[in-house]
Structure formats: C-alpha cells, structure tokens
Design a protein around this motif. Sequence first.
Motif, PDB file in Angstrom:
ATOM      1  N   HIS A 114     -16.264   0.771  -2.555  1.00  0.00           N
ATOM      2  CA  HIS A 114     -17.037   0.488  -1.343  1.00  0.00           C
ATOM      3  C   HIS A 114     -18.521   0.791  -1.563  1.00  0.00           C
ATOM      4  O   HIS A 114     -19.384  -0.008  -1.188  1.00  0.00           O
ATOM      5  CB  HIS A 114     -16.474   1.338  -0.209  1.00  0.00           C
ATOM      6  CG  HIS A 114     -17.027   1.024   1.137  1.00  0.00           C
ATOM      7  ND1 HIS A 114     -16.772  -0.155   1.786  1.00  0.00           N
ATOM      8  CD2 HIS A 114     -17.814   1.753   1.967  1.00  0.00           C
ATOM      9  CE1 HIS A 114     -17.376  -0.135   2.967  1.00  0.00           C
ATOM     10  NE2 HIS A 114     -18.016   1.003   3.094  1.00  0.00           N
ATOM     11  N   ALA A 115     -18.791   1.928  -2.189  1.00  0.00           N
ATOM     12  CA  ALA A 115     -20.185   2.294  -2.483  1.00  0.00           C
ATOM     13  C   ALA A 115     -20.823   1.293  -3.429  1.00  0.00           C
ATOM     14  O   ALA A 115     -21.962   0.865  -3.221  1.00  0.00           O
ATOM     15  CB  ALA A 115     -20.234   3.698  -3.073  1.00  0.00           C
ATOM     16  N   ARG A 116     -20.084   0.902  -4.454  1.00  0.00           N
ATOM     17  CA  ARG A 116     -20.615  -0.067  -5.425  1.00  0.00           C
ATOM     18  C   ARG A 116     -20.864  -1.421  -4.755  1.00  0.00           C
ATOM     19  O   ARG A 116     -21.884  -2.057  -4.987  1.00  0.00           O
ATOM     20  CB  ARG A 116     -19.638  -0.209  -6.593  1.00  0.00           C
ATOM     21  CG  ARG A 116     -20.072  -1.185  -7.639  1.00  0.00           C
ATOM     22  CD  ARG A 116     -21.206  -0.629  -8.491  1.00  0.00           C
ATOM     23  NE  ARG A 116     -21.571  -1.611  -9.492  1.00  0.00           N
ATOM     24  CZ  ARG A 116     -22.803  -2.050  -9.672  1.00  0.00           C
ATOM     25  NH1 ARG A 116     -23.795  -1.562  -8.967  1.00  0.00           N
ATOM     26  NH2 ARG A 116     -23.069  -2.943 -10.590  1.00  0.00           N
ATOM     27  N   ALA A 117     -19.912  -1.862  -3.941  1.00  0.00           N
ATOM     28  CA  ALA A 117     -20.072  -3.138  -3.235  1.00  0.00           C
ATOM     29  C   ALA A 117     -21.294  -3.094  -2.322  1.00  0.00           C
ATOM     30  O   ALA A 117     -22.061  -4.055  -2.255  1.00  0.00           O
ATOM     31  CB  ALA A 117     -18.818  -3.463  -2.427  1.00  0.00           C
ATOM     32  N   GLY A 118     -21.486  -1.982  -1.621  1.00  0.00           N
ATOM     33  CA  GLY A 118     -22.650  -1.843  -0.747  1.00  0.00           C
ATOM     34  C   GLY A 118     -23.955  -1.922  -1.510  1.00  0.00           C
ATOM     35  O   GLY A 118     -24.919  -2.555  -1.063  1.00  0.00           O
ATOM     36  N   THR A 119     -23.985  -1.291  -2.669  1.00  0.00           N
ATOM     37  CA  THR A 119     -25.190  -1.329  -3.511  1.00  0.00           C
ATOM     38  C   THR A 119     -25.467  -2.751  -3.989  1.00  0.00           C
ATOM     39  O   THR A 119     -26.609  -3.220  -3.963  1.00  0.00           O
ATOM     40  CB  THR A 119     -25.032  -0.381  -4.708  1.00  0.00           C
ATOM     41  OG1 THR A 119     -24.857   0.955  -4.220  1.00  0.00           O
ATOM     42  CG2 THR A 119     -26.244  -0.428  -5.621  1.00  0.00           C
ATOM     43  N   ILE A 120     -24.428  -3.446  -4.411  1.00  0.00           N
ATOM     44  CA  ILE A 120     -24.593  -4.833  -4.878  1.00  0.00           C
ATOM     45  C   ILE A 120     -25.111  -5.718  -3.752  1.00  0.00           C
ATOM     46  O   ILE A 120     -26.051  -6.496  -3.945  1.00  0.00           O
ATOM     47  CB  ILE A 120     -23.268  -5.373  -5.444  1.00  0.00           C
ATOM     48  CG1 ILE A 120     -22.933  -4.664  -6.755  1.00  0.00           C
ATOM     49  CG2 ILE A 120     -23.328  -6.884  -5.644  1.00  0.00           C
ATOM     50  CD1 ILE A 120     -21.527  -4.921  -7.265  1.00  0.00           C
ATOM     51  N   VAL A 121     -24.519  -5.595  -2.567  1.00  0.00           N
ATOM     52  CA  VAL A 121     -24.949  -6.416  -1.427  1.00  0.00           C
ATOM     53  C   VAL A 121     -26.390  -6.091  -1.050  1.00  0.00           C
ATOM     54  O   VAL A 121     -27.206  -6.997  -0.830  1.00  0.00           O
ATOM     55  CB  VAL A 121     -24.003  -6.231  -0.217  1.00  0.00           C
ATOM     56  CG1 VAL A 121     -24.569  -6.888   1.026  1.00  0.00           C
ATOM     57  CG2 VAL A 121     -22.625  -6.785  -0.530  1.00  0.00           C
ATOM     58  N   ARG A 122     -26.723  -4.808  -0.986  1.00  0.00           N
ATOM     59  CA  ARG A 122     -28.093  -4.420  -0.641  1.00  0.00           C
ATOM     60  C   ARG A 122     -29.095  -4.964  -1.646  1.00  0.00           C
ATOM     61  O   ARG A 122     -30.150  -5.492  -1.277  1.00  0.00           O
ATOM     62  CB  ARG A 122     -28.221  -2.901  -0.556  1.00  0.00           C
ATOM     63  CG  ARG A 122     -29.624  -2.479  -0.074  1.00  0.00           C
ATOM     64  CD  ARG A 122     -29.955  -1.045  -0.381  1.00  0.00           C
ATOM     65  NE  ARG A 122     -30.034  -0.887  -1.817  1.00  0.00           N
ATOM     66  CZ  ARG A 122     -29.591   0.187  -2.467  1.00  0.00           C
ATOM     67  NH1 ARG A 122     -29.028   1.175  -1.830  1.00  0.00           N
ATOM     68  NH2 ARG A 122     -29.686   0.263  -3.775  1.00  0.00           N
ATOM     69  N   ASN A 123     -28.771  -4.856  -2.928  1.00  0.00           N
ATOM     70  CA  ASN A 123     -29.685  -5.339  -3.956  1.00  0.00           C
ATOM     71  C   ASN A 123     -29.846  -6.856  -3.910  1.00  0.00           C
ATOM     72  O   ASN A 123     -30.904  -7.383  -4.232  1.00  0.00           O
ATOM     73  CB  ASN A 123     -29.227  -4.903  -5.340  1.00  0.00           C
ATOM     74  CG  ASN A 123     -29.398  -3.414  -5.556  1.00  0.00           C
ATOM     75  OD1 ASN A 123     -30.136  -2.737  -4.839  1.00  0.00           O
ATOM     76  ND2 ASN A 123     -28.692  -2.883  -6.533  1.00  0.00           N
ATOM     77  N   ALA A 124     -28.800  -7.548  -3.501  1.00  0.00           N
ATOM     78  CA  ALA A 124     -28.843  -9.016  -3.459  1.00  0.00           C
ATOM     79  C   ALA A 124     -29.515  -9.550  -2.198  1.00  0.00           C
ATOM     80  O   ALA A 124     -30.137 -10.612  -2.241  1.00  0.00           O
ATOM     81  CB  ALA A 124     -27.428  -9.580  -3.563  1.00  0.00           C
ATOM     82  N   THR A 125     -29.390  -8.827  -1.087  1.00  0.00           N
ATOM     83  CA  THR A 125     -29.862  -9.383   0.187  1.00  0.00           C
ATOM     84  C   THR A 125     -30.941  -8.560   0.870  1.00  0.00           C
ATOM     85  O   THR A 125     -31.518  -9.019   1.845  1.00  0.00           O
ATOM     86  CB  THR A 125     -28.694  -9.520   1.178  1.00  0.00           C
ATOM     87  OG1 THR A 125     -28.183  -8.220   1.462  1.00  0.00           O
ATOM     88  CG2 THR A 125     -27.596 -10.395   0.631  1.00  0.00           C
ATOM     89  N   GLY A 126     -31.175  -7.348   0.415  1.00  0.00           N
ATOM     90  CA  GLY A 126     -32.081  -6.446   1.120  1.00  0.00           C
ATOM     91  C   GLY A 126     -31.298  -5.644   2.141  1.00  0.00           C
ATOM     92  O   GLY A 126     -30.077  -5.757   2.244  1.00  0.00           O
ATOM     93  N   GLU A 127     -31.992  -4.820   2.910  1.00  0.00           N
ATOM     94  CA  GLU A 127     -31.301  -3.920   3.826  1.00  0.00           C
ATOM     95  C   GLU A 127     -31.095  -4.504   5.217  1.00  0.00           C
ATOM     96  O   GLU A 127     -30.398  -3.924   6.031  1.00  0.00           O
ATOM     97  CB  GLU A 127     -32.064  -2.602   3.917  1.00  0.00           C
ATOM     98  CG  GLU A 127     -32.091  -1.886   2.578  1.00  0.00           C
ATOM     99  CD  GLU A 127     -32.236  -0.401   2.706  1.00  0.00           C
ATOM    100  OE1 GLU A 127     -32.102   0.145   3.801  1.00  0.00           O
ATOM    101  OE2 GLU A 127     -32.483   0.223   1.671  1.00  0.00           O
TER     102      GLU A 127
END
Length: 66
Positions: free
Chosen positions: A35-48
């Motif tokens: 979950h943490a890794r997925a959140g980091t990937i999504v944040r890096n790809a789309t911004g916050e």
Amino acid sequence: MSYGGTGDVMAGVMSALRAQKLDMMEACMSSVAGHARAGTIVRNATGEIGWNASLVEQTSRALLNK
C-alpha cells in the motif's frame, strides 16, 4: 495517505492475502508495504492533488502481480 477509500483498498488486499492462506502477520506486513509503495508510485506519477483510491487499487494490483 488520507484520501477516501485508500484504507479500504489496503484492507481488501489484506483480506485477499489471508484468503490465500498467508499467515496473518505476513498478510498485514505485505499489504501495508504494498500500500505504501503503491501510494508513492501514484504520488510520483500524478502529484499530490487529484488522485483517488482507484489509482491506488490499480497500482497495488500491478505490484502484487509482478
């Protein structure tokens, strides 16, 4: 992550891992780490701003299926 539904995604992953007969501790640790890794990937790809639980779910699925 404090976006609506992201905790539900993690709980679903944890439940799915338990249903596959993973030990409780392993299922918990794996779902939290994924979950943490997925959140980091999504944040890096789309911004916050502008992402949601569906993006985390899709990314989590991709990580688990590697």
